[in-house]
Design an enzyme around this catalytic site. Structure first.
Site, PDB file in Angstrom:
ATOM      1  N   SER A 162     -10.953  25.001  65.936  1.00 37.94           N
ATOM      2  CA  SER A 162     -11.982  25.076  66.021  1.00 37.94           C
ATOM      3  C   SER A 162     -11.335  24.433  67.000  1.00 37.94           C
ATOM      4  CB  SER A 162     -12.927  24.469  64.879  1.00 37.94           C
ATOM      5  OG  SER A 162     -14.019  24.061  65.084  1.00 37.94           O
ATOM      6  N   THR A 163     -11.462  22.481  66.740  1.00 35.22           N
ATOM      7  CA  THR A 163     -11.947  21.570  67.934  1.00 35.22           C
ATOM      8  C   THR A 163     -10.521  21.626  67.948  1.00 35.22           C
ATOM      9  OG1 THR A 163     -13.947  20.387  66.674  1.00 35.22           O
ATOM     10  CG2 THR A 163     -12.037  19.370  68.349  1.00 35.22           C
ATOM     11  N   HIS A 188     -14.099  28.782  67.282  1.00 38.27           N
ATOM     12  CA  HIS A 188     -15.330  28.457  67.796  1.00 38.27           C
ATOM     13  C   HIS A 188     -15.675  27.765  68.894  1.00 38.27           C
ATOM     14  CE1 HIS A 188     -14.651  26.710  62.359  1.00 38.27           C
ATOM     15  NE2 HIS A 188     -14.985  28.101  62.657  1.00 38.27           N
ATOM     16  N   MET A 282     -12.072  21.007  62.415  1.00 38.75           N
ATOM     17  CA  MET A 282     -12.482  20.438  62.007  1.00 38.75           C
ATOM     18  C   MET A 282     -13.452  21.485  60.615  1.00 38.75           C
ATOM     19  SD  MET A 282     -13.672  17.204  60.802  1.00 38.75           S
ATOM     20  CE  MET A 282     -13.670  16.096  62.121  1.00 38.75           C
ATOM     21  N   ASP A 285     -12.681  26.394  57.557  1.00 39.88           N
ATOM     22  CA  ASP A 285     -13.602  27.317  57.696  1.00 39.88           C
ATOM     23  C   ASP A 285     -11.773  27.682  58.182  1.00 39.88           C
ATOM     24  OD1 ASP A 285     -14.548  29.754  58.208  1.00 39.88           O
ATOM     25  OD2 ASP A 285     -14.447  29.471  60.728  1.00 39.88           O
TER      26      ASP A 285
END
Length: 343
Positions: A162-163, A188, A282, A285
């Site tokens: 993600s991030t 993401h 973050m 998930d």
């Protein structure tokens, strides 16, 4: 606790005003200054010392990407880019931005409030927690050589991030050779950007990279990236070979596509023939899905805290017992090949 101090940089006075009004509605946010171009932004950074900056890519006098390249070495600052649908956003991430949001086409106040509440505010709050020194840890020397010696087409690699993940995935993918087993990825990202990201990686890496679609076969030397939007990516086995399915579904852990959904499908379809990698991001998930993979006999790797932009997803996975090997980003490819050659 003092609020998160935000600098808003956008050349549209109307959009700038709307951002300020709506960001300030959140009790933990305080917009301390605005700027219409990088020169005003530089002065505002020195005067107000913001915790986070939101930055439009297209700006007068100097574009946002050039500004980032000049800014980050002198004044490291978490930056969330607000971008129209363009692959320039990946140049901004490479230049040191933490994350990005897609600039909305706003036709109502309700749409704008929804964009700020569900997207921009979340990214600003995440950015305020980032260890800024870790952002450029993803820029690594090119040319590491690794070899997959077994040629077992039953094996598969699954990656979730993600991030900070766009640069982390690139740092890994650039050192994969065309002999690597097929790779499936969930990163993401807003809709539209995943296709551009896949094309960018395809041009920069030795392996083939494409945005996944239902029915795509998972082949050695190829990476399939889940499309952003409202579809989950799953691995399935059809007539003895791996394929992917992209199907609409509800958000899982606040995300669609979800890393957990992918990893759980990999656990079911590939079992002990899979290797899972969870990278910076973050939240949690992917943690439960990676644990399912490990329980099914898969090998698992998690990125370590020192090289994560956000040590969220890998930490949750590690704390659950889902991660067998915790590695610096620069060591993940080596560990991957070492494990694949023993499987």
């Amino acid at each position: 606790m003092r609020p998160i101090r935000v600098l808003v940089v956008d050349d549209s006075r109307l959009f700038q005003t709307l951002l300020v009004q709506n960001l300030n509605k959140d009790p933990v946010i305080e917009v301390v200054a605005t700027a219409k171009d990088p020169f005003e932004a530089r002065d505002a950074i020195l005067a107000y010392k913001p915790d986070v900056m939101t930055l439009d890519v297209e700006l007068p006098r100097m574009n946002g990407i050039e500004f980032l390249r000049k800014l980050m070495p002198q004044y490291p600052l978490p930056v969330v880019v607000i971008s129209a649908l363009s692959d320039k956003v990946f140049d901004a991430l490479n230049a040191g931005a933490v994350d990005f949001v897609a600039k909305p086409v706003v036709s109502s106040q309700a749409q704008l409030e929804n964009f700020i509440k569900k997207e921009l505010l979340v990214k600003v709050k995440i950015a305020s927690t980032v260890k800024i020194g870790n952002i450029k840890n993803t820029v690594l020397a090119q040319g590491q050589q690794h070899y997959y010696r077994k040629g077992n087409e039953e094996l598969i690699v699954a990656i979730g991030a993600s991030t900070g993940g766009t640069e982390a995935i690139f740092a890994v993918a650039k050192d994969f050779g065309t002999d690597i087993p097929g790779i499936v990825v969930v990163q993401h990202m807003p809709p539209g950007f995943t296709q551009m990201y896949a094309k960018r990686l395809d041009n920069q890496c030795r392996i083939r990279v494409k945005e996944a679609k239902t029915g795509d076969r998972v082949l050695p030397g190829q990476m399939l990236i889940a499309p952003g939007g409202d579809q989950h990516l799953r691995l399935v086995k059809v007539n003895g070979s791996y394929q992917v399915e992209c199907k609409k579904g509800s958000k899982v852990n606040g995300h669609c596509p979800s890393v957990d959904v992918l990893f759980e499908s990999v656990a079911k379809a590939a079992g002990k023939s899979a290797l899972g990698i969870i990278l910076t991001g973050m939240g949690g998930d992917g943690a439960k899905g990676l644990l399912e993979m490990r329980k099914a006999g898969a090998k698992t790797i998690g990125q370590d805290e020192s090289t994560c932009v956000v040590y969220g997803m890998p930490k949750v996975a590690y704390d659950l017992g889902a991660v067998q090997y915790q590695e610096k980003l620069s060591d993940i490819v080596g560990r991957t090949y070492a494990l694949l050659n023993k499987m």
